[in-house]
Scaffold this active site. Structure first.
Site, PDB file in Angstrom:
ATOM      1  N   ASP A  98      33.672  43.396  37.380  1.00  0.00           N
ATOM      2  CA  ASP A  98      34.175  43.906  38.676  1.00  0.00           C
ATOM      3  C   ASP A  98      33.113  44.279  39.498  1.00  0.00           C
ATOM      4  O   ASP A  98      33.283  44.921  40.589  1.00  0.00           O
ATOM      5  CB  ASP A  98      35.018  45.160  38.451  1.00  0.00           C
ATOM      6  CG  ASP A  98      34.221  46.111  37.688  1.00  0.00           C
ATOM      7  OD1 ASP A  98      32.868  46.122  37.710  1.00  0.00           O
ATOM      8  OD2 ASP A  98      34.778  47.192  37.213  1.00  0.00           O
ATOM      9  N   GLU A 120      36.603  40.056  30.781  1.00  0.00           N
ATOM     10  CA  GLU A 120      37.051  41.530  31.168  1.00  0.00           C
ATOM     11  C   GLU A 120      37.930  41.489  32.280  1.00  0.00           C
ATOM     12  O   GLU A 120      37.844  42.162  33.130  1.00  0.00           O
ATOM     13  CB  GLU A 120      35.851  42.560  31.285  1.00  0.00           C
ATOM     14  CG  GLU A 120      36.153  43.995  31.159  1.00  0.00           C
ATOM     15  CD  GLU A 120      34.779  44.824  31.445  1.00  0.00           C
ATOM     16  OE1 GLU A 120      34.129  44.800  30.313  1.00  0.00           O
ATOM     17  OE2 GLU A 120      34.798  45.266  32.478  1.00  0.00           O
ATOM     18  N   GLU A 134      34.699  48.326  42.971  1.00  0.00           N
ATOM     19  CA  GLU A 134      34.869  47.520  41.697  1.00  0.00           C
ATOM     20  C   GLU A 134      36.564  47.259  41.612  1.00  0.00           C
ATOM     21  O   GLU A 134      37.143  45.963  41.245  1.00  0.00           O
ATOM     22  CB  GLU A 134      34.694  48.125  40.384  1.00  0.00           C
ATOM     23  CG  GLU A 134      33.119  48.341  40.188  1.00  0.00           C
ATOM     24  CD  GLU A 134      32.295  49.509  41.059  1.00  0.00           C
ATOM     25  OE1 GLU A 134      33.205  50.421  41.685  1.00  0.00           O
ATOM     26  OE2 GLU A 134      31.303  49.356  41.315  1.00  0.00           O
ATOM     27  N   HIS A 210      26.129  56.978  37.832  1.00  0.00           N
ATOM     28  CA  HIS A 210      25.593  56.181  38.892  1.00  0.00           C
ATOM     29  C   HIS A 210      26.890  55.715  40.091  1.00  0.00           C
ATOM     30  O   HIS A 210      26.385  55.076  40.873  1.00  0.00           O
ATOM     31  CB  HIS A 210      25.101  54.902  38.260  1.00  0.00           C
ATOM     32  CG  HIS A 210      25.977  53.889  37.782  1.00  0.00           C
ATOM     33  ND1 HIS A 210      26.624  53.019  38.595  1.00  0.00           N
ATOM     34  CD2 HIS A 210      26.508  53.866  36.544  1.00  0.00           C
ATOM     35  CE1 HIS A 210      27.611  52.298  37.728  1.00  0.00           C
ATOM     36  NE2 HIS A 210      27.473  52.904  36.461  1.00  0.00           N
ATOM     37  N   ARG A 212      29.210  54.434  42.875  1.00  0.00           N
ATOM     38  CA  ARG A 212      29.175  54.861  44.452  1.00  0.00           C
ATOM     39  C   ARG A 212      30.200  55.577  44.906  1.00  0.00           C
ATOM     40  O   ARG A 212      29.924  56.503  45.755  1.00  0.00           O
ATOM     41  CB  ARG A 212      29.329  53.267  45.054  1.00  0.00           C
ATOM     42  CG  ARG A 212      28.212  52.546  45.475  1.00  0.00           C
ATOM     43  CD  ARG A 212      28.646  51.309  46.240  1.00  0.00           C
ATOM     44  NE  ARG A 212      27.656  50.530  46.614  1.00  0.00           N
ATOM     45  CZ  ARG A 212      26.531  49.893  46.201  1.00  0.00           C
ATOM     46  NH1 ARG A 212      26.445  49.693  44.947  1.00  0.00           N
ATOM     47  NH2 ARG A 212      25.641  49.347  47.009  1.00  0.00           N
ATOM     48  N   HIS A 243      19.517  55.797  36.433  1.00  0.00           N
ATOM     49  CA  HIS A 243      19.836  54.472  37.000  1.00  0.00           C
ATOM     50  C   HIS A 243      18.674  54.317  38.301  1.00  0.00           C
ATOM     51  O   HIS A 243      18.241  55.304  38.989  1.00  0.00           O
ATOM     52  CB  HIS A 243      21.125  54.505  37.547  1.00  0.00           C
ATOM     53  CG  HIS A 243      21.447  53.142  38.000  1.00  0.00           C
ATOM     54  ND1 HIS A 243      21.185  52.531  39.480  1.00  0.00           N
ATOM     55  CD2 HIS A 243      22.495  52.538  37.721  1.00  0.00           C
ATOM     56  CE1 HIS A 243      21.748  51.502  39.586  1.00  0.00           C
ATOM     57  NE2 HIS A 243      22.803  51.255  38.620  1.00  0.00           N
TER      58      HIS A 243
HETATM   59  C1  UD1 Z   1      26.232  47.932  40.544  1.00  0.00           C
HETATM   60  C2  UD1 Z   1      27.704  47.490  40.551  1.00  0.00           C
HETATM   61  C3  UD1 Z   1      28.551  48.404  39.920  1.00  0.00           C
HETATM   62  C4  UD1 Z   1      27.905  48.607  38.402  1.00  0.00           C
HETATM   63  C5  UD1 Z   1      26.560  48.989  38.372  1.00  0.00           C
HETATM   64  C6  UD1 Z   1      26.110  48.814  37.135  1.00  0.00           C
HETATM   65  C7  UD1 Z   1      28.508  46.545  42.881  1.00  0.00           C
HETATM   66  C8  UD1 Z   1      28.902  47.036  44.217  1.00  0.00           C
HETATM   67  N1  UD1 Z   1      28.249  47.525  42.234  1.00  0.00           N
HETATM   68  O1  UD1 Z   1      26.069  49.222  41.293  1.00  0.00           O
HETATM   69  O2  UD1 Z   1      29.871  47.947  39.729  1.00  0.00           O
HETATM   70  O3  UD1 Z   1      28.736  49.579  37.689  1.00  0.00           O
HETATM   71  O4  UD1 Z   1      25.937  47.953  39.269  1.00  0.00           O
HETATM   72  O5  UD1 Z   1      24.879  49.622  36.866  1.00  0.00           O
HETATM   73  O6  UD1 Z   1      28.418  45.238  42.282  1.00  0.00           O
HETATM   74  N2  UD1 Z   1      17.812  48.982  41.729  1.00  0.00           N
HETATM   75  C9  UD1 Z   1      16.763  48.721  41.469  1.00  0.00           C
HETATM   76  N3  UD1 Z   1      16.523  47.811  40.207  1.00  0.00           N
HETATM   77  C10 UD1 Z   1      17.374  47.427  39.483  1.00  0.00           C
HETATM   78  C11 UD1 Z   1      18.969  47.710  39.891  1.00  0.00           C
HETATM   79  C12 UD1 Z   1      19.013  48.611  41.059  1.00  0.00           C
HETATM   80  O7  UD1 Z   1      15.785  49.220  42.201  1.00  0.00           O
HETATM   81  O8  UD1 Z   1      17.158  46.815  38.616  1.00  0.00           O
HETATM   82  C13 UD1 Z   1      18.241  49.775  43.088  1.00  0.00           C
HETATM   83  C14 UD1 Z   1      18.099  48.991  44.470  1.00  0.00           C
HETATM   84  O9  UD1 Z   1      17.544  49.834  45.223  1.00  0.00           O
HETATM   85  C15 UD1 Z   1      19.635  48.766  44.656  1.00  0.00           C
HETATM   86  C16 UD1 Z   1      20.258  50.063  44.328  1.00  0.00           C
HETATM   87  O10 UD1 Z   1      19.660  50.219  42.935  1.00  0.00           O
HETATM   88  O11 UD1 Z   1      19.649  48.356  46.174  1.00  0.00           O
HETATM   89  C17 UD1 Z   1      21.651  49.899  43.974  1.00  0.00           C
HETATM   90  O12 UD1 Z   1      22.026  48.571  43.135  1.00  0.00           O
HETATM   91  P1  UD1 Z   1      23.401  47.856  43.478  1.00  0.00           P
HETATM   92  O13 UD1 Z   1      23.487  46.773  42.358  1.00  0.00           O
HETATM   93  O14 UD1 Z   1      23.719  47.746  44.619  1.00  0.00           O
HETATM   94  O15 UD1 Z   1      24.442  49.067  43.018  1.00  0.00           O
HETATM   95  P2  UD1 Z   1      24.583  49.752  41.563  1.00  0.00           P
HETATM   96  O16 UD1 Z   1      25.122  51.135  41.858  1.00  0.00           O
HETATM   97  O17 UD1 Z   1      23.683  49.444  40.634  1.00  0.00           O
HETATM   98  N1  UDP Z   2      22.769  50.880  29.434  1.00  0.00           N
HETATM   99  C1  UDP Z   2      21.592  50.765  28.971  1.00  0.00           C
HETATM  100  N2  UDP Z   2      20.342  51.448  29.419  1.00  0.00           N
HETATM  101  C2  UDP Z   2      20.517  52.731  30.223  1.00  0.00           C
HETATM  102  C3  UDP Z   2      21.952  52.947  30.621  1.00  0.00           C
HETATM  103  C4  UDP Z   2      23.114  52.314  30.457  1.00  0.00           C
HETATM  104  O1  UDP Z   2      21.223  49.558  28.262  1.00  0.00           O
HETATM  105  O2  UDP Z   2      19.444  53.358  30.471  1.00  0.00           O
HETATM  106  C5  UDP Z   2      23.752  50.146  29.316  1.00  0.00           C
HETATM  107  C6  UDP Z   2      25.145  50.980  28.417  1.00  0.00           C
HETATM  108  O3  UDP Z   2      24.803  51.160  27.177  1.00  0.00           O
HETATM  109  C7  UDP Z   2      26.241  49.856  28.732  1.00  0.00           C
HETATM  110  C8  UDP Z   2      25.647  49.411  30.245  1.00  0.00           C
HETATM  111  O4  UDP Z   2      24.332  49.596  30.361  1.00  0.00           O
HETATM  112  O5  UDP Z   2      26.103  48.822  28.023  1.00  0.00           O
HETATM  113  C9  UDP Z   2      26.615  50.278  31.142  1.00  0.00           C
HETATM  114  O6  UDP Z   2      25.943  49.944  32.322  1.00  0.00           O
HETATM  115  P1  UDP Z   2      26.253  50.907  33.780  1.00  0.00           P
HETATM  116  O7  UDP Z   2      26.465  52.280  33.366  1.00  0.00           O
HETATM  117  O8  UDP Z   2      25.058  50.554  34.448  1.00  0.00           O
HETATM  118  O9  UDP Z   2      27.356  50.052  34.491  1.00  0.00           O
HETATM  119  P2  UDP Z   2      29.042  50.252  34.368  1.00  0.00           P
HETATM  120  O10 UDP Z   2      29.275  49.832  32.715  1.00  0.00           O
HETATM  121  O11 UDP Z   2      29.421  51.398  34.843  1.00  0.00           O
HETATM  122  O12 UDP Z   2      29.386  49.050  35.007  1.00  0.00           O
END
Ligand code: UD1
Ligand code: UDP
Length: 382
Positions: A98, A120, A134, A210, A212, A243
């Site tokens: 999602d 999923e 999502e 984490h 939004r 995160h």
């Molecule tokens: C995204 C997904 C969310 C999912 C989550 C898993 C969308 C809109 N959101 O949210 O559904 O649950 O991933 O973790 O698709 N960043 C880094 N390095 C990384 C990852 C993130 O620096 O490796 C920082 C960046 O500044 C980035 C921000 O995190 O802009 C947010 O990342 P983003 O993918 O937009 O949103 P998530 O909250 O991670």
């Molecule tokens: N996870 C990980 N390292 C971390 C935090 C989470 O490997 O420091 C794994 C966790 O075990 C799960 C997945 O990341 O498999 C969940 O990701 P996240 O919570 O970012 O996203 P969501 O599942 O809410 O979309």
């Protein structure tokens, strides 16, 4: 002789973790060719997973920007995938879950009239703003997809209620396949903080947050509740792998840094994370994936959200919805820490989300779709 080209498209940490066992299963099928395209919506957190599961991207769109918006993720993915699909010409595109990458991947494939398999599929809260974005991403992806890999029977019913009945397979969640490969009783942590914890003498509480829709007051409430817990109980350690989202890091640092019993650490590799979960007393999280993983390890979960699209483990008794109110989160955690009977009632392993065979079922269903076998896989039954 490989005939059918299957492209998996993903971009974030959880998509990669849940696609990894499926990619390995696709690679084993002699009549399928597996091609991987990452949008890299996440960069460091995606690369951690690629390395642990030894995944190699054939195409990497490298779209991530600090503090990226939903529109930039979607448009950069869509434009990048347009070129990739034109060049690679896969017979099937697989997307997961999602995220914005999921939706953009499905839409890009649709524009090329390439069928989409949604892994999923069918999770719903029925609230378009929660989880945001999502819930809408998965609904829109469901409209585009031809194959719907629904983890549970409830997910199948959700799809049926939207008129989606063709191409639906109840197959479990690939995350259970993944966790079967990572958790080991003799696992030795690499992370120095995790090495230094006393898992038998003290109680470790694993936290992630984490989402939004929790940005702002909800996340601040969560942080305040955590700090009160650490103040009240001297025998606990709260471990929070934070995160990389700048908003989440700023909030966690503001409310939780400097406490001797709160360990704010960088995101863990998935093998460290799964084994930490296996040795923790309980999990407090707003993550989707953790709600699926912790029940199979017998760990009570308090969900730091107003709703969940994963009610199966709530019904099984191992997950409770705590919401985002400070007092409620604090008191529900205190109940579990103070009352051994309440704790025992939640701390039993259940597997409503899979049996470790999901990737095999999906591969077989794909082969069936392309006429490579006439045998559909048996559905997952908990
Ligand atoms: C995204 C997904 C969310 C999912 C989550 C898993 C969308 C809109 N959101 O949210 O559904 O649950 O991933 O973790 O698709 N960043 C880094 N390095 C990384 C990852 C993130 O620096 O490796 C920082 C960046 O500044 C980035 C921000 O995190 O802009 C947010 O990342 P983003 O993918 O937009 O949103 P998530 O909250 O991670
Ligand atoms: N996870 C990980 N390292 C971390 C935090 C989470 O490997 O420091 C794994 C966790 O075990 C799960 C997945 O990341 O498999 C969940 O990701 P996240 O919570 O970012 O996203 P969501 O599942 O809410 O979309």
């Amino acid at each position: 002789m490989k005939t059918i080209k299957v492209m998996t498209v993903f971009g974030t940490r959880p998509e990669a973790i849940k696609m990894a066992p499926l990619i390995h299963a696709l690679e084993q099928a002699p009549d399928l060719e597996s091609v991987v395209c990452v949008t890299a919506q996440h960069r460091e957190m995606l690369d951690q997973v690629m390395e642990i599961f030894r995944l190699k991207a054939d195409y990497d769109l490298n779209i991530m920007q600090p503090r990226q918006t939903l529109a930039t993720i979607t448009t950069k993915s869509l434009v990048g995938l347009d070129t990739v699909l034109e060049e690679a010409k896969p017979d099937l595109v697989l997307v997961h879950g999602d995220t914005s990458t999921t939706f953009a991947g499905a839409l890009a494939a649709f524009y090329h009239k390439i069928p989409v398999g949604h892994v999923e599929a069918g999770l719903r809260t029925f609230d378009k703003y929660s989880p945001f974005p999502e819930e809408m991403n998965r609904k829109l992806t469901g409209q585009i997809a031809s194959l719907h890999f629904a983890p549970t029977e409830r997910n199948r019913r959700n799809l049926a209620a939207e008129g989606i009945t063709d191409g639906v397979l109840v197959c479990g969640n690939t995350v259970v396949d993944a966790i079967h490969t990572t958790v080991r009783p003799d696992y030795v942590f690499r992370d120095p903080t995790l090495q230094g914890l006393d898992y038998d003498g003290r109680r470790v509480i694993l936290v992630t947050a984490h989402r939004r829709e929790n940005y702002g007051e909800a996340m601040e409430n969560i942080m305040r509740a955590l700090r009160r817990l650490a103040d009240r109980y001297e025998e606990i350690d709260i471990v929070y792998p934070v995160h990389l989202s700048p908003y989440v890091r700023e909030t966690a640092a503001k409310f939780l840094s400097g406490h001797p019993r709160i360990h704010l650490i960088d995101p863990l590799t998935v093998d460290e994370m799964h084994n930490l979960m296996g040795r923790s007393a309980m999990v407090l999280t707003d993550s989707g994936g953790l709600q699926e993983e912790a029940p199979s390890l017998g760990k009570p979960v308090l969900v730091l959200r107003r709703e969940t699209e994963r009610p199966e483990a709530v019904e099984a008794g191992t997950v409770r919805l705590a919401g985002v109110d400070e007092e409620r989160i604090f008191s529900m955690a205190c109940t579990l820490l103070d009352d051994p009977a309440e704790y025992a009632a939640m701390a039993h392993a259940v597997n409503p989300y899979g049996d470790g065979q999901t990737s095999r079922r999906i591969v077989q269903a794909i082969r069936c779709y392309f006429g490579l076998t006439d045998q559909m896989p048996e559905p997952f039954r908990p």
